[in-house]
Design a protein around this motif. Structure first.
Motif, mmCIF file in Angstrom:
data_model
loop_
_atom_site.group_PDB
_atom_site.id
_atom_site.type_symbol
_atom_site.label_atom_id
_atom_site.label_comp_id
_atom_site.label_asym_id
_atom_site.label_seq_id
_atom_site.Cartn_x
_atom_site.Cartn_y
_atom_site.Cartn_z
ATOM 1 N N ILE A 168 -16.329 0.765 -0.626
ATOM 2 C CA ILE A 168 -14.941 1.159 -0.380
ATOM 3 C C ILE A 168 -14.019 0.269 -1.202
ATOM 4 O O ILE A 168 -14.235 -0.933 -1.308
ATOM 5 N N ASN A 169 -12.998 0.863 -1.782
ATOM 6 C CA ASN A 169 -11.934 0.110 -2.438
ATOM 7 C C ASN A 169 -10.622 0.518 -1.779
ATOM 8 O O ASN A 169 -10.612 1.369 -0.878
ATOM 9 N N PHE A 170 -9.535 -0.053 -2.222
ATOM 10 C CA PHE A 170 -8.249 0.217 -1.580
ATOM 11 C C PHE A 170 -7.160 0.347 -2.631
ATOM 12 O O PHE A 170 -7.200 -0.282 -3.685
ATOM 13 N N PHE A 171 -6.172 1.174 -2.308
ATOM 14 C CA PHE A 171 -5.027 1.352 -3.187
ATOM 15 C C PHE A 171 -3.973 0.285 -2.934
ATOM 16 O O PHE A 171 -3.217 -0.077 -3.823
ATOM 17 N N GLN A 172 -3.950 -0.229 -1.710
ATOM 18 C CA GLN A 172 -3.021 -1.297 -1.354
ATOM 19 C C GLN A 172 -3.714 -2.246 -0.375
ATOM 20 O O GLN A 172 -4.528 -1.821 0.447
ATOM 21 N N PRO A 173 -3.426 -3.546 -0.452
ATOM 22 C CA PRO A 173 -4.133 -4.537 0.366
ATOM 23 C C PRO A 173 -4.058 -4.282 1.863
ATOM 24 O O PRO A 173 -4.989 -4.625 2.594
ATOM 25 N N SER A 174 -2.998 -3.685 2.339
ATOM 26 C CA SER A 174 -2.845 -3.475 3.777
ATOM 27 C C SER A 174 -3.911 -2.552 4.350
ATOM 28 O O SER A 174 -4.161 -2.543 5.556
ATOM 29 N N GLN A 175 -4.578 -1.766 3.500
ATOM 30 C CA GLN A 175 -5.594 -0.829 3.980
ATOM 31 C C GLN A 175 -6.915 -1.511 4.321
ATOM 32 O O GLN A 175 -7.785 -0.898 4.941
ATOM 33 N N GLU A 176 -7.078 -2.770 3.916
ATOM 34 C CA GLU A 176 -8.340 -3.472 4.151
ATOM 35 C C GLU A 176 -8.663 -3.627 5.625
ATOM 36 O O GLU A 176 -9.824 -3.761 6.010
ATOM 37 N N SER B 66 -5.331 19.429 -1.591
ATOM 38 C CA SER B 66 -6.134 20.616 -1.890
ATOM 39 C C SER B 66 -5.268 21.850 -2.065
ATOM 40 O O SER B 66 -5.368 22.832 -1.333
ATOM 41 N N THR B 67 -4.430 21.799 -3.070
ATOM 42 C CA THR B 67 -3.523 22.912 -3.360
ATOM 43 C C THR B 67 -3.920 23.667 -4.609
ATOM 44 O O THR B 67 -3.406 24.738 -4.883
ATOM 45 N N GLY B 68 -4.833 23.077 -5.403
ATOM 46 C CA GLY B 68 -5.213 23.696 -6.662
ATOM 47 C C GLY B 68 -4.445 23.145 -7.840
ATOM 48 O O GLY B 68 -4.723 23.484 -8.974
ATOM 49 N N VAL B 69 -3.462 22.284 -7.610
ATOM 50 C CA VAL B 69 -2.679 21.690 -8.693
ATOM 51 C C VAL B 69 -2.448 20.216 -8.362
ATOM 52 O O VAL B 69 -2.151 19.871 -7.219
ATOM 53 N N ILE B 70 -2.601 19.336 -9.352
ATOM 54 C CA ILE B 70 -2.366 17.912 -9.139
ATOM 55 C C ILE B 70 -0.865 17.671 -9.128
ATOM 56 O O ILE B 70 -0.194 17.795 -10.154
ATOM 57 N N THR B 71 -0.315 17.353 -7.957
ATOM 58 C CA THR B 71 1.129 17.191 -7.831
ATOM 59 C C THR B 71 1.529 15.779 -7.428
ATOM 60 O O THR B 71 2.548 15.265 -7.870
ATOM 61 N N ASN B 72 0.753 15.129 -6.569
ATOM 62 C CA ASN B 72 1.103 13.805 -6.060
ATOM 63 C C ASN B 72 0.072 12.805 -6.571
ATOM 64 O O ASN B 72 -0.973 12.599 -5.954
ATOM 65 N N THR B 73 0.362 12.182 -7.703
ATOM 66 C CA THR B 73 -0.615 11.285 -8.319
ATOM 67 C C THR B 73 -0.824 10.017 -7.509
ATOM 68 O O THR B 73 -1.931 9.468 -7.488
ATOM 69 N N THR B 74 0.207 9.538 -6.832
ATOM 70 C CA THR B 74 0.057 8.329 -6.018
ATOM 71 C C THR B 74 -0.891 8.581 -4.849
ATOM 72 O O THR B 74 -1.792 7.781 -4.566
ATOM 73 N N LEU B 75 -0.700 9.696 -4.169
ATOM 74 C CA LEU B 75 -1.570 10.041 -3.047
ATOM 75 C C LEU B 75 -2.997 10.270 -3.529
ATOM 76 O O LEU B 75 -3.967 9.857 -2.878
ATOM 77 N N ARG B 76 -3.125 10.875 -4.669
ATOM 78 C CA ARG B 76 -4.443 11.111 -5.253
ATOM 79 C C ARG B 76 -5.151 9.787 -5.534
ATOM 80 O O ARG B 76 -6.326 9.601 -5.215
ATOM 81 N N ASP B 77 -4.439 8.845 -6.149
ATOM 82 C CA ASP B 77 -5.027 7.539 -6.448
ATOM 83 C C ASP B 77 -5.437 6.816 -5.168
ATOM 84 O O ASP B 77 -6.471 6.142 -5.124
ATOM 85 N N GLU B 78 -4.637 6.953 -4.125
ATOM 86 C CA GLU B 78 -4.944 6.303 -2.858
ATOM 87 C C GLU B 78 -6.275 6.811 -2.308
ATOM 88 O O GLU B 78 -7.129 6.027 -1.863
ATOM 89 N N GLY B 79 -6.477 8.118 -2.368
ATOM 90 C CA GLY B 79 -7.730 8.690 -1.892
ATOM 91 C C GLY B 79 -8.917 8.301 -2.750
ATOM 92 O O GLY B 79 -9.999 7.973 -2.240
ATOM 93 N N LEU B 80 -8.724 8.311 -4.062
ATOM 94 C CA LEU B 80 -9.831 7.995 -4.963
ATOM 95 C C LEU B 80 -10.269 6.544 -4.834
ATOM 96 O O LEU B 80 -11.467 6.237 -4.902
ATOM 97 N N CYS B 81 -9.327 5.638 -4.668
ATOM 98 C CA CYS B 81 -9.698 4.230 -4.500
ATOM 99 C C CYS B 81 -10.589 4.045 -3.278
ATOM 100 O O CYS B 81 -11.575 3.292 -3.322
ATOM 101 N N LEU B 82 -10.280 4.723 -2.197
ATOM 102 C CA LEU B 82 -11.102 4.604 -1.002
ATOM 103 C C LEU B 82 -12.522 5.093 -1.235
ATOM 104 O O LEU B 82 -13.474 4.596 -0.626
ATOM 105 N N LEU B 83 -12.693 6.029 -2.158
ATOM 106 C CA LEU B 83 -13.991 6.661 -2.364
ATOM 107 C C LEU B 83 -14.849 6.011 -3.433
ATOM 108 O O LEU B 83 -16.060 6.235 -3.466
#
Length: 533
Positions: free
Chosen positions: A432-440, A459-476
């Motif tokens: 697991i990784n984190f987008f921000q330290p507070s998530q640890e 899951s809309t079919g279009v990349i619209t919120n890059t910050t939210l996307r990065d947050e999810g990817l870091c966790l994964l």
């Protein structure tokens, strides 16, 4: 294990826990009435090749990468392997299903037809050997992943070396509306015809992809006629594969085997939506008669509740758990980072709290999920063709309460399938990784809730919120922390000592069927070149 290259991640397999699986056949025969039982397949859909140079880009979304978008990115010369890449429209009609009866954790779910004859048009991305003598008789059909606003091929990104070297054919199917929407947004000229009424049609679309592959409809596979059709999916797509196995495959019999990577505690909804919340856990039905390998990582245990769906292996089920691995490994990150940089050049790579900086972002965990996927594909084919079942794998060690992963003094997980890199470690593998330290400080339940919320939004079919996307990817995607030189020297006084231990571990995995011979050779060669200690 040793990655085939470094790369940055962007991501394809998303995540989330999905739900109750109850669906049914694949394709309906002749217009059943709403509420009637689902039946076997209807006429094959129409297959039309998309002209290779059509559209504003002149190539398919997710085309095999021939140029590196950043230093170290992988490229594939399909011609050198004797392969061709083609793309087709698939147009037909499907059923939409609804729950029939009670759906319990045992996965024995029934469905009935809510609507029939519902039209759709989607796309198939096809790769196969041009010389029939090279074809090994198996086609892998991947349920492409739509989770983060793309139409991605995470399974292909991990197994393409095995596919190309061993003569498999491959079909990626855009089974869900989000995938079709992204394709149309990216290239409306090429994909303007794509669309359906929603994800209730996705299960029949997946079945029909298998059926046209088996029939080589309209020369889909260039005259090749597969003896074996394997269905596969990663992350959200794995949840839908689980639902398919429990509810649709018993009626459609469209596939000869299944490989699902990175599932969670539940399975997918029968219609639209990322997750359903009942039943949890969602086991694979014990009367399933189609060989099925589930591959979960340490990250899936920690974030997706995969420990909750542990069940004994049986005649047609194997569940493999890979210690030290994140939901997204660096190998997948490298490949998908290259394709997403080509498709969406202005999209930045995720920059997480931990991890080695790379290409403007950070590198994912380097434990080789791709190696175990290669081994799983080889084992599955042998299981289907020769009746030789794969070896069962040990479970990752977890606490009796809350399923917290147990670790050694270096922070690496205990138990599970253990590739040489964790048996003979040179660092700590964090899933697991984190987008921000507070998530640890988030608990596993909070992590799961956060991921579900993030990817439901995306899951809309279009990349619209890059910050939210990065947050999810870091966790994964996790991260890797190299040991200090003093620790390496204490563990391996000489380079020869390290290599000897590594080879012994690799031989054990090769003998157990958890490494292919090609990956064994590559891993040993990398260990011999590594500056250890």
């Amino acid at each position: 294990m040793r990655q085939r290259g470094l790369a940055v991640r962007w991501l394809p397999g998303g995540v989330l826990v999905a739900a109750l699986l109850a669906m049914t056949p694949a394709i309906a025969a002749a217009a059943p009435q709403p509420g009637s039982p689902a039946r076997a397949a209807s006429p094959l859909p129409k297959i039309t090749e998309i002209p290779p140079g059509s559209g504003s880009h002149g190539y398919p979304y997710d085309a095999a990468t021939t140029k590196a978008s950043f230093p170290g990115a992988p490229t594939i010369n399909l011609v050198r392997y004797g392969y061709v890449e083609r793309e087709f429209l698939m147009s037909g009609t499907t059923n939409i299903y609804q729950q029939s009866g009670w759906w319990g954790p045992d996965g024995r779910w029934n469905v009935s037809v809510a609507q029939s004859g519902v039209p759709y048009t989607t796309r198939l991305l096809v790769r196969y050997p041009t010389n029939p003598a090279k074809f090994n008789g198996t086609v892998v059909v991947e349920w492409l992943n739509e989770t983060t606003g793309g139409d991605q091929d995470p399974v292909w990104s991990e197994i393409y070396h095995q596919v190309l070297a061993q003569g498999y054919a491959y079909i990626g199917v855009s089974a869900q509306l989000g995938s079709m929407t992204e394709d149309k947004t990216w290239d409306p000229q090429r994909y303007g015809a794509l669309g359906d009424s929603g994800d209730g049609q996705s299960y029949d679309i997946f079945s029909q992809a298998a059926q046209v592959a088996r029939a080589d409809t309209s020369g889909l596979l260039g005259g090749l006629h597969p003896a074996t059709v394997i269905g596969t999916g990663d992350s959200q797509s794995a949840f839908r594969v689980d639902t398919y196995v429990n509810a649709i495959q018993p009626l459609s019999h469209a596939f000869d085997g299944f490989l699902a990577i990175g599932r969670g505690a539940a399975a997918a909804p029968i219609g639209n939506g990322l997750v359903a919340f009942s039943p949890i856990p969602a086991f694979i039905r014990t009367d399933n008669t189609t060989p099925f390998i589930q591959l979960d990582t340490e990250g899936d245990i920690e974030e997706l509740g995969a420990a909750l769906i542990r069940q004994p292996d049986n005649t047609d089920l194997r569940t493999w758990e890979l210690a030290g691995a994140s939901h997204i490994d660096v190998h997948e990150g490298l490949y998908e980072g290259n394709t997403i940089s080509r498709e969406v050049p202005n999209l930045p790579a995720p920059r997480c709290v931990f991890g080695v900086p790379f290409n403007g972002g950070t590198l994912p965990d380097s434990m080789g999920v791709y190696e175990l996927e290669d081994a799983a594909l080889a084992a599955l084919q042998k299981w289907i063709r020769q009746g030789v079942a794969p070896r069962s794998g040990n479970r990752i060690a977890t606490t009796p309460v809350f399923n917290i992963v147990e670790r050694d003094r270096y922070g690496n997980a205990l138990g599970g399938i253990r590739l040489p890199d964790i048996q003979v470690p040179t660092g700590t593998y964090s899933a697991i990784n984190f987008f921000q330290p507070s998530q640890e400080s988030l608990s596993p339940a909070q992590l799961l809730s956060l991921l579900e919320s993030i990817f439901t939004t995306l899951s809309t079919g279009v990349i619209t919120n890059t910050t939210l996307r990065d947050e999810g990817l870091c966790l994964l995607e996790g991260f890797y922390t190299p040991f200090s030189q003093s620790t390496l020297t204490a563990l391996y006084p000489t380079h020869s000592d390290y290599v000897t231990k590594f080879i012994a571990a690799a031989k054990n995995d090769l003998a157990s069927g958890f490494l292919t011979k090609a990956d064994y050779n590559q891993a040993v060669a990398a260990a011999e070149k590594a500056p250890i200690p």
